[in-house]
Design a protein around this motif. Sequence first.
Motif, mmCIF file in Angstrom:
data_model
loop_
_atom_site.group_PDB
_atom_site.id
_atom_site.type_symbol
_atom_site.label_atom_id
_atom_site.label_comp_id
_atom_site.label_asym_id
_atom_site.label_seq_id
_atom_site.Cartn_x
_atom_site.Cartn_y
_atom_site.Cartn_z
ATOM 1 N N LEU A 199 0.837 -1.187 0.000
ATOM 2 C CA LEU A 199 0.000 0.000 0.000
ATOM 3 C C LEU A 199 0.879 1.246 0.000
ATOM 4 C CD1 LEU A 199 -1.694 -2.105 2.304
ATOM 5 C CD2 LEU A 199 -3.381 -0.476 1.466
ATOM 6 N N TRP A 200 0.234 2.395 -0.040
ATOM 7 C CA TRP A 200 0.905 3.674 0.101
ATOM 8 C C TRP A 200 0.322 4.384 1.324
ATOM 9 C CZ3 TRP A 200 0.474 1.414 -4.570
ATOM 10 C CH2 TRP A 200 1.545 1.531 -5.481
ATOM 11 N N THR A 201 1.111 5.216 1.964
ATOM 12 C CA THR A 201 0.660 5.962 3.133
ATOM 13 C C THR A 201 0.261 7.370 2.718
ATOM 14 O OG1 THR A 201 2.077 4.692 4.629
ATOM 15 C CG2 THR A 201 1.316 6.848 5.407
ATOM 16 N N GLN A 202 -0.969 7.745 3.047
ATOM 17 C CA GLN A 202 -1.496 9.056 2.688
ATOM 18 C C GLN A 202 -1.345 10.041 3.846
ATOM 19 O OE1 GLN A 202 -3.441 6.139 1.880
ATOM 20 N NE2 GLN A 202 -2.456 6.280 -0.122
ATOM 21 N N ARG A 203 -0.980 11.264 3.506
ATOM 22 C CA ARG A 203 -0.886 12.359 4.480
ATOM 23 C C ARG A 203 -1.758 13.489 3.960
ATOM 24 N NH1 ARG A 203 3.684 9.605 3.798
ATOM 25 N NH2 ARG A 203 4.815 8.897 5.649
ATOM 26 N N LEU A 204 -2.919 13.649 4.573
ATOM 27 C CA LEU A 204 -3.926 14.554 4.034
ATOM 28 C C LEU A 204 -4.503 15.453 5.116
ATOM 29 C CD1 LEU A 204 -5.866 12.038 1.767
ATOM 30 C CD2 LEU A 204 -4.526 13.976 0.960
ATOM 31 N N TYR A 205 -4.600 16.741 4.823
ATOM 32 C CA TYR A 205 -5.357 17.706 5.608
ATOM 33 C C TYR A 205 -4.954 17.743 7.085
ATOM 34 C CZ TYR A 205 -8.208 16.767 1.461
ATOM 35 O OH TYR A 205 -8.635 16.540 0.173
ATOM 36 N N GLY A 206 -3.693 17.457 7.379
ATOM 37 C CA GLY A 206 -3.232 17.514 8.749
ATOM 38 C C GLY A 206 -3.597 16.318 9.601
ATOM 39 N N ALA A 207 -4.275 15.323 9.038
ATOM 40 C CA ALA A 207 -4.662 14.125 9.795
ATOM 41 C C ALA A 207 -3.453 13.202 9.948
ATOM 42 C CB ALA A 207 -5.794 13.394 9.080
ATOM 43 N N ASP A 208 -3.558 12.241 10.875
ATOM 44 C CA ASP A 208 -2.502 11.258 11.036
ATOM 45 C C ASP A 208 -2.322 10.465 9.747
ATOM 46 O OD1 ASP A 208 -2.168 12.022 13.663
ATOM 47 O OD2 ASP A 208 -3.529 10.474 14.451
ATOM 48 N N PRO A 209 -1.106 10.077 9.412
ATOM 49 C CA PRO A 209 -0.889 9.255 8.216
ATOM 50 C C PRO A 209 -1.702 7.964 8.286
ATOM 51 C CG PRO A 209 1.199 10.077 9.056
ATOM 52 C CD PRO A 209 0.155 10.399 10.099
ATOM 53 N N ARG A 210 -2.218 7.547 7.148
ATOM 54 C CA ARG A 210 -3.016 6.318 7.105
ATOM 55 C C ARG A 210 -2.909 5.704 5.713
ATOM 56 N NH1 ARG A 210 -8.387 9.307 8.700
ATOM 57 N NH2 ARG A 210 -6.806 10.184 10.072
ATOM 58 N N GLN A 211 -3.289 4.461 5.604
ATOM 59 C CA GLN A 211 -3.275 3.758 4.326
ATOM 60 C C GLN A 211 -4.720 3.518 3.899
ATOM 61 O OE1 GLN A 211 -0.707 0.406 5.406
ATOM 62 N NE2 GLN A 211 0.963 1.377 4.288
ATOM 63 N N ILE A 212 -5.133 4.209 2.866
ATOM 64 C CA ILE A 212 -6.525 4.202 2.417
ATOM 65 C C ILE A 212 -6.666 3.231 1.250
ATOM 66 C CG2 ILE A 212 -8.371 5.657 1.475
ATOM 67 C CD1 ILE A 212 -7.062 8.018 2.987
ATOM 68 N N VAL A 213 -7.810 2.589 1.161
ATOM 69 C CA VAL A 213 -8.015 1.521 0.179
ATOM 70 C C VAL A 213 -8.652 2.023 -1.110
ATOM 71 C CG1 VAL A 213 -9.188 -0.681 -0.248
ATOM 72 C CG2 VAL A 213 -8.183 -0.210 2.002
ATOM 73 N N GLY A 214 -9.653 2.904 -1.020
ATOM 74 C CA GLY A 214 -10.491 3.238 -2.169
ATOM 75 C C GLY A 214 -9.820 4.104 -3.218
ATOM 76 N N PRO A 215 -10.539 4.393 -4.311
ATOM 77 C CA PRO A 215 -9.933 5.088 -5.452
ATOM 78 C C PRO A 215 -9.650 6.560 -5.255
ATOM 79 C CG PRO A 215 -12.243 4.590 -5.898
ATOM 80 C CD PRO A 215 -11.881 3.873 -4.634
ATOM 81 N N ALA A 216 -10.476 7.293 -4.546
ATOM 82 C CA ALA A 216 -10.301 8.742 -4.473
ATOM 83 C C ALA A 216 -9.019 9.112 -3.752
ATOM 84 C CB ALA A 216 -11.502 9.384 -3.795
ATOM 85 N N HIS A 217 -8.737 8.427 -2.644
ATOM 86 C CA HIS A 217 -7.604 8.810 -1.806
ATOM 87 C C HIS A 217 -6.634 7.664 -1.541
ATOM 88 C CE1 HIS A 217 -9.367 12.691 -0.983
ATOM 89 N NE2 HIS A 217 -10.466 12.149 -0.519
ATOM 90 N N GLY A 218 -6.751 6.541 -2.233
ATOM 91 C CA GLY A 218 -5.936 5.414 -1.808
ATOM 92 C C GLY A 218 -5.502 4.442 -2.881
ATOM 93 N N LEU A 219 -5.320 3.214 -2.434
ATOM 94 C CA LEU A 219 -4.634 2.163 -3.176
ATOM 95 C C LEU A 219 -5.154 1.952 -4.588
ATOM 96 C CD1 LEU A 219 -2.671 -0.287 -3.245
ATOM 97 C CD2 LEU A 219 -4.570 -1.652 -2.310
ATOM 98 N N VAL A 220 -6.449 1.689 -4.745
ATOM 99 C CA VAL A 220 -6.915 1.275 -6.070
ATOM 100 C C VAL A 220 -6.862 2.419 -7.080
ATOM 101 C CG1 VAL A 220 -8.287 -0.667 -5.225
ATOM 102 C CG2 VAL A 220 -9.364 1.566 -5.458
ATOM 103 N N GLY A 221 -6.965 3.673 -6.609
ATOM 104 C CA GLY A 221 -6.783 4.796 -7.520
ATOM 105 C C GLY A 221 -5.340 4.914 -7.977
ATOM 106 N N ILE A 222 -4.396 4.711 -7.056
ATOM 107 C CA ILE A 222 -2.975 4.767 -7.406
ATOM 108 C C ILE A 222 -2.637 3.681 -8.410
ATOM 109 C CG2 ILE A 222 -0.638 4.511 -6.508
ATOM 110 C CD1 ILE A 222 -1.740 5.493 -3.788
ATOM 111 N N VAL A 223 -3.058 2.468 -8.119
ATOM 112 C CA VAL A 223 -2.729 1.341 -8.999
ATOM 113 C C VAL A 223 -3.382 1.523 -10.359
ATOM 114 C CG1 VAL A 223 -2.980 -1.156 -9.299
ATOM 115 C CG2 VAL A 223 -2.286 -0.221 -7.079
ATOM 116 N N PHE A 224 -4.594 2.050 -10.388
ATOM 117 C CA PHE A 224 -5.238 2.299 -11.676
ATOM 118 C C PHE A 224 -4.395 3.246 -12.516
ATOM 119 C CE2 PHE A 224 -7.940 4.240 -14.769
ATOM 120 C CZ PHE A 224 -8.783 3.225 -15.174
ATOM 121 N N ALA A 225 -3.914 4.334 -11.907
ATOM 122 C CA ALA A 225 -3.106 5.302 -12.648
ATOM 123 C C ALA A 225 -1.817 4.672 -13.163
ATOM 124 C CB ALA A 225 -2.800 6.501 -11.760
ATOM 125 N N LEU A 226 -1.200 3.809 -12.368
ATOM 126 C CA LEU A 226 0.026 3.145 -12.801
ATOM 127 C C LEU A 226 -0.242 2.144 -13.927
ATOM 128 C CD1 LEU A 226 1.703 2.587 -9.314
ATOM 129 C CD2 LEU A 226 2.603 4.019 -11.168
#
Length: 395
Positions: A199-226
């Motif tokens: 996965l990738w770790t997201q750092r968004l809007y001052g929130a704690d880092p997290r690993q998101i799954v869905g397309p808008a902010h996370g894994l499957v959107g990243i993999v789709f682009a690649l």
Amino acid sequence: MLYRAEAFEPLTDEPWDEGRVRLAIAAIVADTDEVFDPVGLWPANEWDAWQSELPLKDLYCGAAGVIWALDALRRRGHAETRTDLAAAAMRALELYHESPDLAGMGEDLPEPAASSLYCGEVGILLVAWRLAPSAELADTLFERVRENVANEAEELMWGSPGTLVAAHVMHGWTGEDRWLEAWRESAEALRSRRDPNGLWTQRLYGADPRQIVGPAHGLVGIVFALLQGEDDEQLARETAAVLASEAVVEDGLANWPAVAGGPLERNDQIRVQWCHGAAGVVSTAAAYLDEELLLGGAELVWRAGAHGPEKGAGLCHGTAGNGYALLAAFEHTGDERWLERARRFAVHALAQAAGERSEAGRGRYSLLTGDLGVALYAASCLDGDSRFPVLDGWD
């Protein structure tokens, strides 16, 4: 429990009728044309305008998304617009330079914010170039793409996955090698930041880092682009394994948590929508997702039904966006039952949009949250086309 039934409503019994669907699409386009102001663009919905500088200009819920949707419906033969789209796109870009939409959100935006595909200048530049191409627009867009290589957001909306999509689109339109080189530069850097767990770790809007799954902010959107830019069977296989490990399965139905390793319920919600949950995972990862999980996720979307008034009819987190999971199941299986189900969602989403338009006295002029996204989904159901707008289809 894989979803909260109270967040959804039963689908309409109104049958699919191609003629009525085409008229409903035309009505959305006509309303959008009617309220257009060549100086001030379109009025904003209160939710869309939260902490933003008006008029809205961006791709997500501003003028660029409206303009692109009108152009896409025209190109695909579904509706004609009276709006001068090229002039509107250039006006949106001009207004963005005067006052970016999200200037009111303070210092928590991923940097460089202007390089955001959905919320910054990149999406507006893409739409403007498509309608009124020039070397100046292309050069500015190229700069924005290259500036975004190291964006720590690591997601589609703000980060380099979004500018990967932009570079891929521009390479397809122009054939210029510089766009392919820019794509490869961002892709290499993005791959290098992938975590050992896939996965990738997201750092968004001052929130704690997290690993998101869905397309808008996370894994499957990243993999789709690649994967959009090059075949990578290993990445697809490894991502399918991650999605299998994260899936929550009950009685043949499947859903996914918003944050990897977490529970389905988050902030008193269990999400079944495009941006988070089964709908987005299925429609975005259908090319490599385990078939049982693909069909289990699509079946969950169908059984849940239409989103209620809180989420509404739109693409990002509404009825129309969920319907793309059903179109993905249709494309994967060839089973007409899935297309019939998708069309039920379209009829319901069109009715929701029309009801909200009647109650408010005007439409919701937005691509990802408003009426034009619903019109695009209905058009996809006419065509049997599972490509999600912007992410997987600019023509």
